[in-house]
Design a protein around this motif. Structure first.
Motif, short mmCIF file in Angstrom:
data_model
loop_
_atom_site.label_atom_id
_atom_site.label_comp_id
_atom_site.label_asym_id
_atom_site.label_seq_id
_atom_site.Cartn_x
_atom_site.Cartn_y
_atom_site.Cartn_z
N LYS A 37 5.81 -24.49 -71.54
CA LYS A 37 5.56 -25.34 -70.38
C LYS A 37 5.74 -26.78 -70.85
CE LYS A 37 2.33 -22.22 -68.04
NZ LYS A 37 3.31 -21.78 -67.03
N GLY A 38 6.47 -27.55 -70.10
CA GLY A 38 6.73 -28.93 -70.48
C GLY A 38 8.06 -29.40 -69.93
N ILE A 39 8.59 -30.45 -70.53
CA ILE A 39 9.81 -31.08 -70.05
C ILE A 39 11.03 -30.61 -70.85
CG2 ILE A 39 11.02 -33.28 -69.74
CD1 ILE A 39 8.28 -34.59 -69.37
N ILE A 40 12.08 -30.25 -70.15
CA ILE A 40 13.37 -29.93 -70.75
C ILE A 40 14.36 -30.99 -70.30
CG2 ILE A 40 15.32 -28.32 -70.75
CD1 ILE A 40 13.30 -26.04 -70.50
N ARG A 41 15.02 -31.61 -71.25
CA ARG A 41 15.96 -32.69 -70.93
C ARG A 41 17.40 -32.18 -71.02
NH1 ARG A 41 11.93 -35.08 -74.01
NH2 ARG A 41 10.82 -36.79 -72.97
N ILE A 42 18.14 -32.43 -69.94
CA ILE A 42 19.56 -32.08 -69.91
C ILE A 42 20.38 -33.36 -69.78
CG2 ILE A 42 21.40 -30.85 -68.69
CD1 ILE A 42 19.35 -28.91 -67.63
N TRP A 43 21.33 -33.53 -70.67
CA TRP A 43 22.33 -34.59 -70.51
C TRP A 43 23.61 -33.93 -70.04
CZ3 TRP A 43 22.03 -38.28 -75.38
CH2 TRP A 43 20.81 -38.98 -75.33
N ASP A 44 24.18 -34.47 -69.00
CA ASP A 44 25.38 -33.87 -68.44
C ASP A 44 26.42 -34.95 -68.20
OD1 ASP A 44 27.00 -31.87 -67.54
OD2 ASP A 44 26.18 -31.83 -65.52
N LYS A 45 27.68 -34.60 -68.37
CA LYS A 45 28.76 -35.54 -68.07
C LYS A 45 29.49 -35.08 -66.81
CE LYS A 45 32.06 -33.77 -71.47
NZ LYS A 45 32.13 -32.53 -71.55
N PRO A 46 30.14 -36.00 -66.11
CA PRO A 46 30.81 -35.64 -64.86
C PRO A 46 31.85 -34.55 -65.05
CG PRO A 46 30.68 -38.03 -65.09
CD PRO A 46 30.25 -37.44 -66.41
#
Length: 436
Positions: A37-46
């Motif tokens: 449980k917590g934050i998942i960070r996603i970096w995405d490019k166009p």
């Protein structure tokens, strides 16, 4: 009799003790650990080069659904350009807390070693659900390091209005040989206003930034990469012959403009759909929907799709990097990694895969065969994807492809002979390989 009674009493005491203490201990031991449980960070490019649509909203919608189904999990989606993504991930000074958990991965990814191998998170049945040609493209050193979410491909688009004006028949069922292709291009290349200058051309393609032209180059059986060894392999007689097929379009048959080899992808596409000075162009599957919209609004033209022309291999060849996939960055929290994989698996379930139709993408699930039933052209593109070879994950691929594309441009522009361009590319690429 007393012995019997004593034995019964002992049995009763043992069963009671087992149920009261030992069984409770075993039950406690079998309690599963609570999920992350917590934050998942996603970096995405166009995804602009693949969908030309609002894929970010599609992804945000899936994130909202996943969060509802997994209380306590919050996914932060940040859009970032390719250069910023690569520089951030290769920055040794960046803290672990600032590194994202999930990132987009393609053949130009700078360091596959920072990605978590995902094989242990997938059962054999789950792996088998993926299309095999797609699955091969997301492995590095035989390990699954990214999860494919959607795929696309390249096709030839033909302006049927121009074909009809010149009395030219389109290829039957979209199939033609290289010789038939050239014959058609000759008929579609002409001087439209009789001023002595050719201003209508049969074909043009981008050289250098895409894989648009490679279907012609590889049509005689050459390889850009060896599929077994997963390494660069574009050299030899077949490679020379394939490159000369492209050069001949300009030098021998004169069915492409003089700026072929210089013009960029954007300008090529505008010459085709906006200026309508080109009869045949190459682009991604997204363009089919776009051209349909233009035609429906009375702004476009009647069009169709065709396969790449065949050579000695006798099958159309398409080379593509259009696999949308995501990997998980290595971290020290296995529960978090497991939740990241759970989210990526969620994106590959049947419902979410079918929703890719909104974006003009195709499923990675080989069990789904009834998408685009109401769109004949997109269905034909989907059926032609059996001819598509996807670029696998290799070290330094961005540098390698930049070298070979530049040498191909040199050959098309007449700066080098075909064999010189191919040999010079091999020499420079061998230098990269020898450094590693």
């Amino acid at each position: 009799m007393r012995k019997v009674i004593s034995f019964i009493i002992l049995c009763f005491i043992f069963i009671w003790t087992y149920n009261l203490f030992i069984n409770n201990i075993i039950t406690l031991e079998e309690v599963k650990e609570k999920p992350y449980k917590g934050i998942i960070r996603i970096w995405d490019k166009p995804w602009d080069s693949i969908t030309k649509g609002n894929h970010q909203e599609w992804l945000r919608e899936k994130i909202r659904t996943f969060e509802r189904r997994n209380p306590g999990v919050y996914i932060e989606l940040t859009t970032i350009d390719k250069d910023s993504l690569n520089s951030s991930l290769s920055d040794n000074n960046i803290s672990l807390a600032d590194i994202p958990d999930i990132v987009p991965v393609n053949p130009n990814f700078r360091d596959f070693n920072i990605l978590e191998p995902l094989d242990e998170y997938f059962t054999k049945e789950e792996v088998e659900q993926f299309k095999h040609q797609v699955l091969k493209s997301v492995k590095y050193n035989d390990s699954l390091v990214a999860v494919p979410i959607g795929v696309s491909t390249y096709v030839m688009y033909i302006n049927l209005d121009k074909f009809n004006e010149r009395g030219v028949s389109p290829p039957t069922n979209g199939n033609w040989t290289y010789e038939e292709f050239v014959d058609v291009l000759k008929k579609l290349t002409y001087d439209s206003d009789n001023d002595g200058i050719t201003d209508e051309y049969g074909f043009i393609a981008d050289i250098g930034n895409t894989y648009h032209i490679w279907g012609i180059i590889l049509s005689d059986g050459s390889e850009l990469f060896n599929r077994k060894r997963i390494e660069y392999n574009f050299y030899g007689e077949k490679a020379i012959r394939g490159l000369e097929k492209v050069i001949d379009l300009k030098e021998k048959y004169r069915v492409v403009p003089d700026y072929f080899g210089i013009i960029n992808e954007k300008d090529v596409w505008e010459l085709f759909y906006k200026d309508q000075k080109i009869a045949i162009a190459i682009n991604g599957a997204w363009a089919s929907k776009y051209l349909d919209q233009l035609y429906g609004n009375g702004e476009g033209f009647n069009f169709d799709i065709a396969n790449y022309p065949t050579g000695n291999k006798e099958l159309p060849i398409v080379l593509s990097d259009q696999v949308i996939s995501y990997g998980v960055i290595k971290k020290e929290d296995p529960k978090k990694t497991e939740m990241c994989v759970k989210f990526l698996k969620f994106l590959t379930n049947e419902f979410n895969q079918r929703s890719l139709e909104k974006l003009g993408l195709f499923t990675v699930n080989r069990g789904i065969k009834d998408m685009y039933m109401d769109n004949i052209k997109m269905k034909r593109i989907e059926e032609s994807m059996v001819y598509t070879e996807y670029i696998p994950f290799m070290d330094n691929w961005e540098d390698i492809i930049a070298i070979v594309q530049e040498e191909i441009r040199n050959a098309i522009l007449g700066k080098k002979a075909s064999y010189e361009a191919i040999e010079d590319a091999k020499i420079e690429i061998d230098k990269i390989k020898n450094k590693n």
